[in-house]
Scaffold this active site. Structure first.
Site, mmCIF file in Angstrom:
data_model
loop_
_atom_site.group_PDB
_atom_site.id
_atom_site.type_symbol
_atom_site.label_atom_id
_atom_site.label_comp_id
_atom_site.label_asym_id
_atom_site.label_seq_id
_atom_site.Cartn_x
_atom_site.Cartn_y
_atom_site.Cartn_z
ATOM 1 N N HIS A 1 -66.407 -28.020 -15.325
ATOM 2 C CA HIS A 1 -67.235 -28.553 -14.249
ATOM 3 C C HIS A 1 -67.226 -30.227 -14.653
ATOM 4 O O HIS A 1 -67.807 -30.521 -15.648
ATOM 5 C CB HIS A 1 -68.621 -27.763 -14.502
ATOM 6 C CG HIS A 1 -69.353 -28.082 -13.183
ATOM 7 N ND1 HIS A 1 -69.983 -29.183 -12.830
ATOM 8 C CD2 HIS A 1 -69.786 -27.255 -12.135
ATOM 9 C CE1 HIS A 1 -70.597 -29.124 -11.567
ATOM 10 N NE2 HIS A 1 -70.355 -27.856 -11.216
ATOM 11 N N HIS B 1 -66.954 -24.539 -18.004
ATOM 12 C CA HIS B 1 -67.851 -23.608 -17.036
ATOM 13 C C HIS B 1 -67.331 -22.496 -16.683
ATOM 14 O O HIS B 1 -68.281 -21.400 -16.442
ATOM 15 C CB HIS B 1 -67.718 -24.726 -15.767
ATOM 16 C CG HIS B 1 -68.782 -24.151 -14.784
ATOM 17 N ND1 HIS B 1 -69.983 -24.209 -14.767
ATOM 18 C CD2 HIS B 1 -68.514 -23.906 -13.533
ATOM 19 C CE1 HIS B 1 -70.432 -23.854 -13.852
ATOM 20 N NE2 HIS B 1 -69.759 -23.623 -12.904
ATOM 21 N N ARG C 1 -60.908 -22.164 -9.661
ATOM 22 C CA ARG C 1 -61.699 -21.200 -8.960
ATOM 23 C C ARG C 1 -62.441 -22.547 -7.851
ATOM 24 O O ARG C 1 -62.764 -23.393 -8.356
ATOM 25 C CB ARG C 1 -62.863 -20.851 -9.727
ATOM 26 C CG ARG C 1 -64.022 -20.080 -9.027
ATOM 27 C CD ARG C 1 -64.810 -19.216 -9.718
ATOM 28 N NE ARG C 1 -65.724 -19.969 -10.551
ATOM 29 C CZ ARG C 1 -66.645 -20.688 -10.148
ATOM 30 N NH1 ARG C 1 -66.972 -20.556 -9.037
ATOM 31 N NH2 ARG C 1 -67.306 -21.237 -11.036
ATOM 32 N N ARG D 1 -62.488 -29.393 -8.423
ATOM 33 C CA ARG D 1 -63.214 -29.435 -9.736
ATOM 34 C C ARG D 1 -62.072 -30.048 -10.937
ATOM 35 O O ARG D 1 -62.583 -30.971 -11.553
ATOM 36 C CB ARG D 1 -63.626 -27.932 -10.247
ATOM 37 C CG ARG D 1 -64.895 -27.773 -10.081
ATOM 38 C CD ARG D 1 -65.600 -26.770 -10.359
ATOM 39 N NE ARG D 1 -66.578 -26.535 -9.668
ATOM 40 C CZ ARG D 1 -67.369 -25.473 -9.528
ATOM 41 N NH1 ARG D 1 -66.938 -24.443 -10.256
ATOM 42 N NH2 ARG D 1 -68.519 -25.290 -8.726
ATOM 43 N N GLU E 1 -69.763 -27.675 -0.540
ATOM 44 C CA GLU E 1 -69.160 -28.168 -2.149
ATOM 45 C C GLU E 1 -67.899 -28.388 -2.098
ATOM 46 O O GLU E 1 -67.336 -28.129 -1.087
ATOM 47 C CB GLU E 1 -69.562 -26.856 -2.951
ATOM 48 C CG GLU E 1 -70.864 -26.981 -3.297
ATOM 49 C CD GLU E 1 -71.169 -25.409 -4.370
ATOM 50 O OE1 GLU E 1 -70.535 -24.902 -4.705
ATOM 51 O OE2 GLU E 1 -72.413 -25.260 -4.499
HETATM 52 C C1 SIN Z 1 -72.447 -25.506 -9.320
HETATM 53 O O1 SIN Z 1 -73.489 -25.423 -8.714
HETATM 54 O O2 SIN Z 1 -71.910 -26.654 -9.128
HETATM 55 C C2 SIN Z 1 -71.729 -24.271 -9.689
HETATM 56 C C3 SIN Z 1 -71.186 -23.601 -8.813
HETATM 57 C C4 SIN Z 1 -70.141 -22.631 -9.258
HETATM 58 O O3 SIN Z 1 -69.746 -22.703 -10.300
HETATM 59 O O4 SIN Z 1 -69.396 -22.120 -8.286
#
Ligand code: SIN
Length: 539
Positions: free
Chosen positions: A244, A347, A382, A289, A127
């Site tokens: 997000h 988010h 975060r 993010r 990610e």
């Molecule tokens: C996501 O699946 O993009 C969210 C994961 C997160 O907020 O850590």
């Protein structure tokens, strides 16, 4: 505007008083893990405002980050977390998270969580802003649901008292100013009740519902944070809300999260002309993010944006993102053939109730963990998939402290009830001058427009004036939605105050009138009821 100590001023004389040793407020990953780890030593009661499954945990998709992969280490995870946090992370707590994380995840596996595997070994996803593949996931994109179901089953198997439909209104104290109980609305019987406990752990989650667009479920109205603030607990870093980058953006459809893991597997953002627009930006699709959310916001000023999954192929999509695939299909988008409209959405709250490493708030006997708590772990932004891990690791540290030291059982006679409290609900319940639903919608729009992804002084001042006006005009009746709205208005005003005070841009807090990170601003904002000034501290 002056903040009151209590949301309502009433305590019926014949009220039911219950006692338990440990009171856990909230039933997401942090609350349930705490309860499970304490129940062999103490009588534990979990209060949750709706049904036990209703929490942000249930909705988590991407997964849980932990340095368990062969090419990974807690040190790499530490560096990635610090880098994402925009020079505001508390390095001591990041070290604890990354070192203790693998052990806590193993405990989850022992409790029965089945993470996805590939050829018999755990499968790790990638990610944003992670230098390694380290995200464990379950049933493709249903990680949170798998964790929540397992924890609920584990709680039900143990000797833990669960009280659903119990909305905590306020904390109650004794003469020594120690928190010793809570005033609760039992929404099933419509009765006010008191619960007394030797220690209280707030794990009530975040406040995404303050915003017009959010990936969070309806329960995320910040009640625990607002009640702690009224009781006099310090709050920290409230200006840092994470947006997000990709939530489903179709008129009439819910703002459904489209996991960052999708871009980790190769999905790309495109504009209405079908062109990628993240290519020019540092780190591209998998930049932190806050960077991607702002790029999306700016691009959306020119036209709609889409997430393009076509490069992944149907089989991969169905295997890794079955929930996203089904949800998009239900709105007419087959993501294997058609890019889906997305946009940013509120988010996660990086700030919250200020706690030390062991989850102690600034009030005796009151602890907090999970999203409602802030120990500086996430800094200003975060790192993806660190939130479920945060819930586990810092819940676990609270339980270690409580096993070593805990106050005596309070007795009802110790409760300090203010003299002006009334005893009859009917007389003391004020009528609602303005409808809670209308105010809530207006507040969400104001927060989205002026206190969202891009802020400036003028907008923040307008938001402050509007929110103050609603706070003055609105008095909640004894209904959960009213009480939530009152809590949300309080928290909105606190986010605005902190956002006005931080005259720089950092992580999730971006001020167009102060567009860069400022010299000397690597400090945490602190808010406390009764103090007009937002103070800034180093930790
Ligand atoms: C996501 O699946 O993009 C969210 C994961 C997160 O907020 O850590």
């Amino acid at each position: 505007m002056k903040d009151n100590e209590f949301l309502i001023h009433m305590l019926p004389q014949d009220m039911e008083i219950n006692t338990t040793e440990i009171l856990v407020l909230g039933s997401g990953i942090a609350g349930l893990f705490t309860a499970i780890k304490l129940c062999d030593k103490f009588e534990v009661t979990v209060l949750t405002k709706r049904d036990i499954m209703a929490s942000s945990t249930e909705h988590a998709q991407g997964g849980i980050a932990a340095a368990l992969n062969q090419d990974d280490s807690p040190e790499f995870h530490f560096v990635d977390t610090i880098n994402a946090g925009a020079e505001l992370c508390n390095s001591e707590v990041v070290k604890i998270l990354t070192e203790k994380g693998p052990e806590c995840v193993r405990e989850l596996i022992e409790l029965g969580v089945e993470f996805d595997k590939r050829q018999g070994s755990l499968d790790f996803a990638k990610e944003a802003a992670h230098s390694r593949r380290r995200i464990l996931h379950a049933k493709g994109d249903a990680t949170g649901l798998e964790i929540e179901r397992t924890l609920v089953a584990a709680v039900r198997k143990r000797n833990i008292i669960i009280k659903e439909n119990h909305f905590v209104i306020d904390f109650l104290k004794n003469a020594q100013n120690q928190v010793c109980g809570v005033l609760v609305l039992d929404s099933a019987s419509l009765k006010l009740k008191i619960w007394l406990a030797r220690a209280i752990i707030v794990a009530t989650g975040g406040l995404g519902q303050l915003y017009r667009y959010t990936t969070n479920p309806e329960v995320t109205t910040g009640d625990g944070i607002a009640a702690a603030y009224r009781a006099g607990a310090e709050l920290m870093d409230m200006e840092f809300v994470q947006f997000h980058p990709t939530a489903l953006n179709i008129a009439g459809a819910p703002t459904f999260l489209i996991s960052e893991a999708a871009r980790g597997e190769g999905a790309v953002l495109i504009n209405s002309e079908g062109k990628r627009f993240m290519e020019d930006i540092d780190g591209q699709e998998l930049a932190p993010r806050d960077v991607v959310a702002r790029a999306n916001w700016r691009q959306m000023e020119k036209g709609p944006i889409y997430l393009d999954f076509r490069g992944l192929g149907l089989d991969k999509i169905k295997e890794r993102f079955p929930g996203i695939y089904k949800t998009c299909l239900s709105y007419g988008f087959d993501i294997s053939t058609t890019p889906v409209p997305v946009g940013p959405a509120a988010h996660y709250l990086m700030g919250g109730i200020k706690v030390d490493i062991n989850g102690r708030t600034s009030l005796p006997n009151l602890f907090a963990c999970g999203e409602c708590a802030c120990n500086g772990l996430h800094g200003a932004n975060r790192l993806a998939s660190n939130s479920l891990l945060d819930g586990l690791v810092f819940a676990s540290l609270i339980t270690e402290v409580l096993k070593k030291e805990i106050g005596p059982m309070p007795v009802p006679e110790e409760l300090q009830i203010p003299e002006d409290w009334q005893s009859k609900i009917r007389e003391s319940s004020p009528s609602t001058a303005l409808n809670s639903t209308v105010i809530r919608r207006k507040m969400q729009q104001i927060m989205w427009q002026y206190v969202g992804i891009i802020r400036d002084k003028q907008g923040l001042l307008k938001a402050q004036a509007d929110i103050d006006k609603y706070r003055q005009e609105f008095s909640p009746s004894l209904e959960i939605s009213d009480l939530e709205t009152a809590n949300m208005l309080t928290l909105a005003s606190l986010i605005i105050r902190a956002a006005l005070a931080r005259e720089e841009s950092r992580g999730g807090h971006f001020r167009s009138d102060f567009p860069t990170a400022g010299e000397g601003w690597q400090k945490h904002s602190v808010l406390k009821r009764g103090e007009d000034i937002v103070s800034f501290i180093s930790i």
